[in-house]
Write an enzyme that holds these catalytic residues in place. Sequence first.
Site, mmCIF file in Angstrom:
data_model
loop_
_atom_site.group_PDB
_atom_site.id
_atom_site.type_symbol
_atom_site.label_atom_id
_atom_site.label_comp_id
_atom_site.label_asym_id
_atom_site.label_seq_id
_atom_site.Cartn_x
_atom_site.Cartn_y
_atom_site.Cartn_z
ATOM 1 C CG ASP A 52 37.616 21.677 26.869
ATOM 2 O OD1 ASP A 52 37.837 20.510 26.496
ATOM 3 O OD2 ASP A 52 38.234 22.666 26.434
ATOM 4 C CE1 TYR A 110 33.466 24.812 20.885
ATOM 5 C CE2 TYR A 110 34.410 24.442 18.713
ATOM 6 C CZ TYR A 110 33.939 23.953 19.915
ATOM 7 O OH TYR A 110 33.936 22.603 20.156
#
Length: 269
Positions: A52, A110
């Site tokens: 993102d 992540y």
Amino acid sequence: MRNLFMKVTYDGTHYFGFQTQPEGNTVQDMLEQAIAHLTGETVKITASGRTDAGVHAYGQPFNFETASQIPLERWCLALNARLPEDIVVTEAYEVPLSFHSRRAAKRKTYRYTINGNRFPDPFQLRYQFHHPVALDVPAMEEGLKKLIGTYDYTSFASRKSTKTSHVRTIFSAHMEIDRSMCRPDSSDQGVIHTYITGSGFLQHMVRIIMGTLIQVGEGKRKPEDITGILAACNRAAAGPTAMAKGLALWNVSYEDPGEQAGVTGSKKL
């Protein structure tokens, strides 16, 4: 034609994510422009996934086909000379033409970083979410464990998600605390890193997980609430989406690219 597989590390602060967008200014745009400047070719790179706007990456894999005969050992330096300083290509391999960075990926990790110290670190403002009020980290860890497994993660997916299935597998998840920057005799909690490894992730999934866990740490939710949130399959059941700047793609795991395609001896820089 050659199929080149590379890894790129970037500070996502000033970009609209990795994947090309109508507005432009993405990491993919920068890479493709650098390749075009170097080789004269117009290429479309394939990445292991997207990030993102504002999210960072340590070693985001991508591949592309090229007719260029530039020696492998020259690619990283040549591309980095043509890229902004916040985007750095760190590895280059030559792989079989059948290799695909996204389809071949086995696991993705992540990391989300929370600065739990009383005061922010001005040198890490781009990479940490600052939370000066004490968090119940053991409660957050308990809630995090309830997310491990194979579930429908609709509650932790953006309402804009276009995926036909929201079933994913989280293989492992844990928290680590770095107290090296804590002031003596203070209320500083340290820098809290959360690592989540899965088969794949939905849009905003890790950030929504973290926004919900922060509420657990604040005492607004209980760790056992996570089970009900998962079962609800409703975005409204989970917490807010945590700030993008605390998130980084940490690692993507593959089988050896050459072995996977039945070819040995893939070259690496």
